[in-house]
Scaffold this motif. Structure first.
Motif, PDB file in Angstrom:
ATOM      1  N   ILE A 174      10.096  43.139  55.790  1.00  0.00           N
ATOM      2  CA  ILE A 174      10.258  44.057  54.848  1.00  0.00           C
ATOM      3  C   ILE A 174       9.969  43.812  53.412  1.00  0.00           C
ATOM      4  CG2 ILE A 174      12.786  43.684  54.528  1.00  0.00           C
ATOM      5  CD1 ILE A 174      12.959  46.999  54.506  1.00  0.00           C
ATOM      6  N   GLY A 175      10.232  42.663  53.057  1.00  0.00           N
ATOM      7  CA  GLY A 175       9.895  41.934  51.520  1.00  0.00           C
ATOM      8  C   GLY A 175       8.489  41.791  51.392  1.00  0.00           C
ATOM      9  N   PRO A 176       7.693  41.348  52.315  1.00  0.00           N
ATOM     10  CA  PRO A 176       6.323  41.141  52.125  1.00  0.00           C
ATOM     11  C   PRO A 176       5.528  42.453  52.052  1.00  0.00           C
ATOM     12  CG  PRO A 176       6.949  39.677  53.734  1.00  0.00           C
ATOM     13  CD  PRO A 176       8.220  40.453  53.518  1.00  0.00           C
ATOM     14  N   ILE A 177       6.191  43.494  52.850  1.00  0.00           N
ATOM     15  CA  ILE A 177       5.368  44.654  53.169  1.00  0.00           C
ATOM     16  C   ILE A 177       5.518  45.449  51.548  1.00  0.00           C
ATOM     17  CG2 ILE A 177       5.379  46.817  53.883  1.00  0.00           C
ATOM     18  CD1 ILE A 177       5.674  45.561  56.777  1.00  0.00           C
ATOM     19  N   PHE A 178       6.978  45.465  51.281  1.00  0.00           N
ATOM     20  CA  PHE A 178       7.138  46.154  50.036  1.00  0.00           C
ATOM     21  C   PHE A 178       6.356  45.665  48.698  1.00  0.00           C
ATOM     22  CE2 PHE A 178      10.483  48.444  52.126  1.00  0.00           C
ATOM     23  CZ  PHE A 178      10.525  49.729  51.553  1.00  0.00           C
ATOM     24  N   GLY A 179       6.472  44.154  49.013  1.00  0.00           N
ATOM     25  CA  GLY A 179       5.943  43.526  47.723  1.00  0.00           C
ATOM     26  C   GLY A 179       4.116  43.879  47.931  1.00  0.00           C
ATOM     27  N   ALA A 180       3.599  44.007  49.095  1.00  0.00           N
ATOM     28  CA  ALA A 180       2.174  44.139  49.069  1.00  0.00           C
ATOM     29  C   ALA A 180       1.834  45.794  48.474  1.00  0.00           C
ATOM     30  CB  ALA A 180       1.740  44.136  50.589  1.00  0.00           C
ATOM     31  N   LEU A 181       2.720  46.623  48.856  1.00  0.00           N
ATOM     32  CA  LEU A 181       2.941  48.030  48.421  1.00  0.00           C
ATOM     33  C   LEU A 181       2.840  48.059  46.616  1.00  0.00           C
ATOM     34  CD1 LEU A 181       4.986  50.186  50.745  1.00  0.00           C
ATOM     35  CD2 LEU A 181       2.353  49.855  50.510  1.00  0.00           C
ATOM     36  N   GLY A 182       3.712  47.026  46.181  1.00  0.00           N
ATOM     37  CA  GLY A 182       3.953  46.802  44.744  1.00  0.00           C
ATOM     38  C   GLY A 182       2.687  46.392  44.127  1.00  0.00           C
ATOM     39  N   VAL A 183       2.220  45.318  44.633  1.00  0.00           N
ATOM     40  CA  VAL A 183       0.871  44.740  44.234  1.00  0.00           C
ATOM     41  C   VAL A 183      -0.327  45.935  44.347  1.00  0.00           C
ATOM     42  CG1 VAL A 183      -0.884  43.339  44.626  1.00  0.00           C
ATOM     43  CG2 VAL A 183       1.543  42.359  44.774  1.00  0.00           C
ATOM     44  N   TRP A 184      -0.145  46.641  45.313  1.00  0.00           N
ATOM     45  CA  TRP A 184      -1.213  47.647  45.441  1.00  0.00           C
ATOM     46  C   TRP A 184      -0.991  48.601  44.302  1.00  0.00           C
ATOM     47  CZ3 TRP A 184      -0.699  52.857  45.902  1.00  0.00           C
ATOM     48  CH2 TRP A 184      -1.733  53.438  46.194  1.00  0.00           C
ATOM     49  N   PHE A 185       0.145  49.004  43.702  1.00  0.00           N
ATOM     50  CA  PHE A 185       0.496  50.063  42.859  1.00  0.00           C
ATOM     51  C   PHE A 185      -0.049  49.757  41.708  1.00  0.00           C
ATOM     52  CE2 PHE A 185       3.037  52.124  39.769  1.00  0.00           C
ATOM     53  CZ  PHE A 185       2.808  53.192  39.726  1.00  0.00           C
ATOM     54  N   LEU A 186       0.397  48.301  41.246  1.00  0.00           N
ATOM     55  CA  LEU A 186      -0.142  47.490  40.063  1.00  0.00           C
ATOM     56  C   LEU A 186      -1.531  47.553  39.986  1.00  0.00           C
ATOM     57  CD1 LEU A 186       2.497  44.949  39.675  1.00  0.00           C
ATOM     58  CD2 LEU A 186       2.277  47.014  38.306  1.00  0.00           C
ATOM     59  N   LEU A 187      -2.265  47.179  41.024  1.00  0.00           N
ATOM     60  CA  LEU A 187      -3.669  47.064  41.166  1.00  0.00           C
ATOM     61  C   LEU A 187      -4.430  48.242  41.060  1.00  0.00           C
ATOM     62  CD1 LEU A 187      -4.255  44.071  43.758  1.00  0.00           C
ATOM     63  CD2 LEU A 187      -4.484  44.086  41.297  1.00  0.00           C
ATOM     64  N   PHE A 188      -3.641  49.239  41.619  1.00  0.00           N
ATOM     65  CA  PHE A 188      -4.181  50.625  41.423  1.00  0.00           C
ATOM     66  C   PHE A 188      -4.296  51.236  39.950  1.00  0.00           C
ATOM     67  CE2 PHE A 188      -3.622  55.354  41.471  1.00  0.00           C
ATOM     68  CZ  PHE A 188      -4.880  55.594  41.979  1.00  0.00           C
ATOM     69  N   LEU A 189      -3.508  51.046  39.141  1.00  0.00           N
ATOM     70  CA  LEU A 189      -3.416  51.343  37.717  1.00  0.00           C
ATOM     71  C   LEU A 189      -4.482  50.356  37.001  1.00  0.00           C
ATOM     72  CD1 LEU A 189       0.305  51.407  37.166  1.00  0.00           C
ATOM     73  CD2 LEU A 189      -1.080  53.263  37.534  1.00  0.00           C
ATOM     74  N   VAL A 190      -4.596  49.118  37.514  1.00  0.00           N
ATOM     75  CA  VAL A 190      -5.517  48.456  36.777  1.00  0.00           C
ATOM     76  C   VAL A 190      -6.817  48.903  37.110  1.00  0.00           C
ATOM     77  CG1 VAL A 190      -6.729  46.086  36.378  1.00  0.00           C
ATOM     78  CG2 VAL A 190      -4.135  46.367  36.500  1.00  0.00           C
ATOM     79  N   TYR A 191      -6.957  49.111  38.561  1.00  0.00           N
ATOM     80  CA  TYR A 191      -8.450  49.849  38.709  1.00  0.00           C
ATOM     81  C   TYR A 191      -8.809  51.154  38.360  1.00  0.00           C
ATOM     82  CZ  TYR A 191     -11.827  52.129  41.847  1.00  0.00           C
ATOM     83  OH  TYR A 191     -12.856  52.969  42.073  1.00  0.00           O
ATOM     84  N   ILE A 192      -7.939  52.057  37.992  1.00  0.00           N
ATOM     85  CA  ILE A 192      -8.052  53.319  37.297  1.00  0.00           C
ATOM     86  C   ILE A 192      -8.753  52.927  35.737  1.00  0.00           C
ATOM     87  CG2 ILE A 192      -7.089  55.021  36.085  1.00  0.00           C
ATOM     88  CD1 ILE A 192      -5.117  55.416  38.531  1.00  0.00           C
ATOM     89  N   PHE A 193      -8.090  51.981  35.096  1.00  0.00           N
ATOM     90  CA  PHE A 193      -8.541  51.569  33.889  1.00  0.00           C
ATOM     91  C   PHE A 193      -9.961  51.046  33.800  1.00  0.00           C
ATOM     92  CE2 PHE A 193      -9.226  48.151  30.477  1.00  0.00           C
ATOM     93  CZ  PHE A 193      -9.082  48.934  29.469  1.00  0.00           C
ATOM     94  N   PHE A 194     -10.284  49.968  34.560  1.00  0.00           N
ATOM     95  CA  PHE A 194     -11.567  49.467  34.576  1.00  0.00           C
ATOM     96  C   PHE A 194     -12.412  50.583  35.151  1.00  0.00           C
ATOM     97  CE2 PHE A 194      -9.567  45.311  34.511  1.00  0.00           C
ATOM     98  CZ  PHE A 194     -10.509  44.837  33.797  1.00  0.00           C
ATOM     99  N   ALA A 195     -12.112  51.530  36.457  1.00  0.00           N
ATOM    100  CA  ALA A 195     -13.303  52.513  36.876  1.00  0.00           C
ATOM    101  C   ALA A 195     -13.491  53.348  35.607  1.00  0.00           C
ATOM    102  CB  ALA A 195     -12.588  53.014  37.889  1.00  0.00           C
ATOM    103  N   THR A 196     -12.428  53.777  34.931  1.00  0.00           N
ATOM    104  CA  THR A 196     -12.575  54.710  33.810  1.00  0.00           C
ATOM    105  C   THR A 196     -13.845  54.188  32.707  1.00  0.00           C
ATOM    106  OG1 THR A 196     -10.510  55.740  34.293  1.00  0.00           O
ATOM    107  CG2 THR A 196     -11.753  56.329  31.986  1.00  0.00           C
ATOM    108  N   ARG A 197     -13.486  52.994  32.333  1.00  0.00           N
ATOM    109  CA  ARG A 197     -14.301  52.066  31.408  1.00  0.00           C
ATOM    110  C   ARG A 197     -15.600  52.012  31.771  1.00  0.00           C
ATOM    111  NH1 ARG A 197     -12.240  49.870  26.762  1.00  0.00           N
ATOM    112  NH2 ARG A 197     -14.403  49.776  26.248  1.00  0.00           N
ATOM    113  N   LEU A 198     -15.867  51.846  33.163  1.00  0.00           N
ATOM    114  CA  LEU A 198     -16.978  51.493  33.616  1.00  0.00           C
ATOM    115  C   LEU A 198     -17.720  52.812  34.345  1.00  0.00           C
ATOM    116  CD1 LEU A 198     -16.457  48.276  35.158  1.00  0.00           C
ATOM    117  CD2 LEU A 198     -17.676  48.477  33.121  1.00  0.00           C
ATOM    118  N   ALA A 199     -17.252  54.059  34.354  1.00  0.00           N
ATOM    119  CA  ALA A 199     -17.618  55.034  35.029  1.00  0.00           C
ATOM    120  C   ALA A 199     -19.032  55.738  34.466  1.00  0.00           C
ATOM    121  CB  ALA A 199     -16.702  56.308  34.692  1.00  0.00           C
TER     122      ALA A 199
END
Length: 327
Positions: A174-199
């Protein structure tokens, strides 16, 4: 034509650019027609290999293997799909080419004020390169969480082998899975930033007639929120419309296909019924309508970043046109 970049201009650019009465509809219809023909062609050509896959699964169902070991089952299932791997690669490469052709046509309207036309030349080859870089960008921000989740799942097998109880297995993953979901959410926010700047990279490649990717960073400077806000509004509204239409289409598709496929008793019978003329016609109609909406949303959603590229700080399209008139 919008004389300067603004949120309102970015949001409405697709409806203010030249050829607004014809281009979006012709573009979407051609997009739907080409992709539908491509999908149906793959289905027809791959039907023989699909028959091998069905036979392999039927053989697995009848054979005796250690189904208590999930790793054995996963290995056998993946092995059964081997005949379709080549077709998957072909579909991916073909989709890449088709996307580049239509994305180039879309951006030529926004940047060069051209009417609808399809071709394959320098624009399309450069667009394929930009599309590849964009796919790598997406992979960088999505693969890490997937690897974390996959590692947690594989760890379950070791716990099963060690005789751990269900509660122990649940507590350990349960810990690793929730950790992976947390990492995914943070990376998703970072991806939105880079994707918008490079759009703007797609439109910038058409504008400069050269491969542009990281150059889009300067084009979007100071325009992050207008580009992102306009894109979010377009995709939310368009996504809702497409989602409602898709549900209606899927309801009708199931209603038509269930009687046609319901009498199949074996995998061979199912494949034969699925590849019949009547079923293929129904699928073609479904693909045409669904892909028409996808093509329309794809074109409209590309407007905000295209307007930013059109007003490139290094030299805008409208500035160049005015200079040509003056000269």
């Amino acid at each position: 034509m919008q004389s300067r970049f603004s949120f309102d201009g970015a949001l409405m650019f697709a409806f203010r650019a030249p050829h607004v009465r014809s281009f979006p509809w012709i573009f979407s219809a051609a997009f739907a027609g080409v992709f539908t023909a491509f999908l149906l062609l793959i289905m027809l050509l791959a039907s023989g290999d699909a028959r091998e896959v069905i036979s392999a699964f039927e053989a697995l169902d009848q054979a005796g293997f250690d189904d208590d070991d999930p790793r054995v089952l996963i290995s056998l299932v993946l092995g059964a799909f081997e005949p379709l791997i080549g077709w998957g690669v072909f579909a991916m490469l073909g989709s890449w080419v088709i996307w580049a052709v239509f994305e180039s046509a879309s951006q030529r309207r926004y940047i060069r004020d051209e009417g609808f036309s399809l071709g394959f030349g320098g624009d399309e080859l450069r667009m394929m390169g930009v599309g590849f870089c964009w796919a790598v960008l997406q992979a960088v921000f999505t693969l890490l969480p997937l690897f974390m989740i996959f590692g947690s799942i594989m760890g379950i097998f070791d716990l099963i082998d060690s005789g751990a109880s269900e509660d122990e297995i649940a507590r350990s993953i349960i810990g690793p899975i929730f950790g992976a979901l947390g990492v995914w959410f943070l990376l998703f926010l970072v991806y939105i930033f880079f994707a918008t700047r490079l759009a703007p990279c797609f439109a910038l490649t058409i504008k400069d007639r050269e491969f542009r990717f990281l150059d889009a960073w300067n084009v979007s400077r100071g325009r992050f929120w207008p580009i992102l806000g306009a894109y979010v509004i377009i995709t939310i509204v368009g996504g809702i419309v497409v989602s409602i239409a898709e549900q209606i289409l899927e309801f009708g598709l199931i209603g038509v296909l269930t009687p046609a496929l319901g009498d199949a008793e074996t995998g061979e019978d199912f494949l034969r019924a699925f590849m019949s003329g009547g079923v293929l016609v129904v699928l073609a109609v479904y693909f045409l309508i669904r892909l028409f909406l996808s093509g329309l949303l794809m074109h409209v959603a590309g407007g905000p970043a295209a307007l930013a590229a059109r007003h490139d700080p290094r030299g805008g399209v409208d500035d160049a046109l005015q200079a040509d008139v003056f000269n």
